[in-house]
Design an enzyme around this catalytic site. Structure first.
Site, PDB file in Angstrom:
ATOM      1  N   ARG A 148     -33.626 -70.652  21.567  1.00 60.77           N
ATOM      2  CA  ARG A 148     -32.547 -70.024  22.334  1.00 60.77           C
ATOM      3  C   ARG A 148     -31.458 -69.597  21.364  1.00 60.77           C
ATOM      4  O   ARG A 148     -31.132 -70.338  20.420  1.00 60.77           O
ATOM      5  CB  ARG A 148     -31.957 -71.001  23.369  1.00 60.77           C
ATOM      6  CG  ARG A 148     -32.832 -71.286  24.577  1.00 60.77           C
ATOM      7  CD  ARG A 148     -33.034 -70.078  25.490  1.00 60.77           C
ATOM      8  NE  ARG A 148     -33.839 -70.388  26.662  1.00 60.77           N
ATOM      9  CZ  ARG A 148     -35.168 -70.252  26.729  1.00 60.77           C
ATOM     10  NH1 ARG A 148     -35.846 -69.801  25.683  1.00 60.77           N
ATOM     11  NH2 ARG A 148     -35.812 -70.536  27.842  1.00 60.77           N
ATOM     12  N   HIS A 193     -37.513 -61.264  22.904  1.00 66.18           N
ATOM     13  CA  HIS A 193     -37.856 -62.511  23.611  1.00 66.18           C
ATOM     14  C   HIS A 193     -39.275 -62.447  24.204  1.00 66.18           C
ATOM     15  O   HIS A 193     -39.453 -62.453  25.433  1.00 66.18           O
ATOM     16  CB  HIS A 193     -36.824 -62.826  24.703  1.00 66.18           C
ATOM     17  CG  HIS A 193     -36.796 -64.278  25.067  1.00 66.18           C
ATOM     18  ND1 HIS A 193     -35.685 -64.920  25.547  1.00 66.18           N
ATOM     19  CD2 HIS A 193     -37.766 -65.244  25.018  1.00 66.18           C
ATOM     20  CE1 HIS A 193     -35.960 -66.197  25.792  1.00 66.18           C
ATOM     21  NE2 HIS A 193     -37.230 -66.414  25.470  1.00 66.18           N
ATOM     22  N   GLU A 221     -28.131 -62.593  25.101  1.00 70.41           N
ATOM     23  CA  GLU A 221     -29.280 -61.849  25.603  1.00 70.41           C
ATOM     24  C   GLU A 221     -29.039 -61.251  26.987  1.00 70.41           C
ATOM     25  O   GLU A 221     -28.456 -61.943  27.823  1.00 70.41           O
ATOM     26  CB  GLU A 221     -30.424 -62.859  25.706  1.00 70.41           C
ATOM     27  CG  GLU A 221     -31.681 -62.408  25.041  1.00 70.41           C
ATOM     28  CD  GLU A 221     -32.704 -63.503  25.029  1.00 70.41           C
ATOM     29  OE1 GLU A 221     -32.621 -64.370  24.146  1.00 70.41           O
ATOM     30  OE2 GLU A 221     -33.565 -63.492  25.911  1.00 70.41           O
TER      31      GLU A 221
HETATM   32  C1  DGY Z   1     -39.499 -70.122  27.660  1.00 71.47           C
HETATM   33  O1  DGY Z   1     -40.434 -70.203  28.450  1.00 71.47           O
HETATM   34  O2  DGY Z   1     -38.534 -70.879  27.687  1.00 71.47           O
HETATM   35  C2  DGY Z   1     -39.579 -69.059  26.616  1.00 71.47           C
HETATM   36  O3  DGY Z   1     -38.363 -68.822  26.032  1.00 71.47           O
HETATM   37  C3  DGY Z   1     -40.224 -67.806  27.155  1.00 71.47           C
HETATM   38  O4  DGY Z   1     -40.599 -66.953  26.116  1.00 71.47           O
END
Ligand code: DGY
Length: 320
Positions: free
Chosen positions: A239, A286, A268
């Site tokens: 993240r 992402h 984002e």
């Molecule tokens: C998640 O599932 O948390 C991922 O970031 C998706 O790509």
């Protein structure tokens, strides 16, 4: 008998939706090509029995307060930092996620980013596309070999472990930072648990695999980033908020590290315009879990979690 109602905030692979329909539920999907807004989400989901959300849907207290009929929120992601899980628990709403099924896809993408950084793939692509490739040259786009390098994995959970496995096969020495020892990683990859400072100082490749929470927010701050080796590569597929993005951008401008690979960003989907001007970055939108296999399995898991809770059974992968 009234049919149970499920609201899905976006079109997800049909395979899971079909399971919900086969079960006899009434399924409504928000089909617009953009995130659903708060008002609309409350209006359409508040009377449903289950809601399927994306990581881009912020499910805060204000929304949860209106979810008077909702028994389960099934997040179509492994991460669940978009949901106030404590308040959901207070309201008696079960929240579930989709771990495991996206581990290999996310680890594969992490390796793609590491290799793209190490071998300066974006610069190579650019050179060819701009018709600036003038022939083989001894010093053209010199990169870095992975063999014998030290890889520092931040967070040795499922994805961290899968990344370590892949990097071990490339000949890397593995060190990791984690709350607890991972005996399997130590046994299989001879991985050593170290402090975060030690990891930042000694790694050639750093890869972040911690969930976002109060403890991990800004974990990789300026003080930590200052410890990086000049030739190092840092990758974030976790993240954006885990890292001090502005400071990292400054370091990349000053060539204080070799390269950085981003799949996630602080604000984002807004990308800091400064990032777009840099040469020593690989920027992805992402897509860690974006394979047909993973997304189908995520869809099935989401459906199975909804069905389990609405049938009075325990959720398969609850988080609260
Ligand atoms: C998640 O599932 O948390 C991922 O970031 C998706 O790509």
């Amino acid at each position: 008998m009234d049919r149970k109602k499920v609201f899905i905030t976006s079109q997800i692979p049909e395979i899971g939706i079909n399971l919900l329909i086969e079960k006899g539920y009434s399924v409504e999907i928000y089909n617009k090509n953009q995130s659903i807004n708060k008002k609309e989400l409350i209006r359409r989901a508040k009377d449903c029995d289950a809601v399927v959300t994306l990581l881009s849907d912020k499910i805060d207290k204000e929304i949860l307060e209106k979810f008077n009929n909702v028994k389960v929120i099934a997040n179509y992601a492994a991460g669940y930092n978009n949901i106030d899980i404590n308040f959901a628990r207070e309201k008696g709403i079960i929240v579930t996620n989709t771990p495991d099924v996206l581990t290999d896809s996310t680890a594969d993408l992490t390796l793609a980013l590491i290799l793209a950084c190490a071998r300066r793939i974006p610069e190579g692509i650019d050179l060819v596309r701009k018709k600036q490739f003038k022939g083989w040259a001894p010093k053209l786009l010199l990169g870095m070999e992975l063999n014998n390098k030290t890889a520092g994995i931040i967070g040795m959970g499922r994805i961290g472990f899968a990344v370590a496995k892949r990097l071990k096969a490339f000949g890397c020495k593995i060190i990791y930072y984690s709350n607890r020892i991972n005996p399997e990683a130590e046994r299989n990859f001879n991985a050593k648990k170290v402090s975060l400072k030690n990891l930042m100082k000694n790694s050639d490749i750093i890869s972040i695999h911690v969930p976002l929470n109060e403890k991990s927010k800004n974990l990789i701050n300026s003080e930590m980033l200052d410890l990086l080796k000049k030739d190092s590569i840092i990758i974030n597929t976790a993240r954006g908020e885990v890292i001090d993005e502005d400071y990292l951008i400054k370091m990349l401008y000053e060539n204080k590290i070799f390269y950085a690979g981003f799949d996630v960003y602080q604000n984002e989907p807004r990308i800091n315009p400064q990032l777009l001007k840099l040469k020593n970055v690989v920027l992805l939108p992402h897509i860690g879990s974006a394979t047909k296999e993973a997304r189908d399995k995520m869809s099935i898991l989401v459906a199975k979690n909804v069905i389990a809770v609405l049938s009075g059974r325990k959720a398969l992968t609850p988080v609260n």
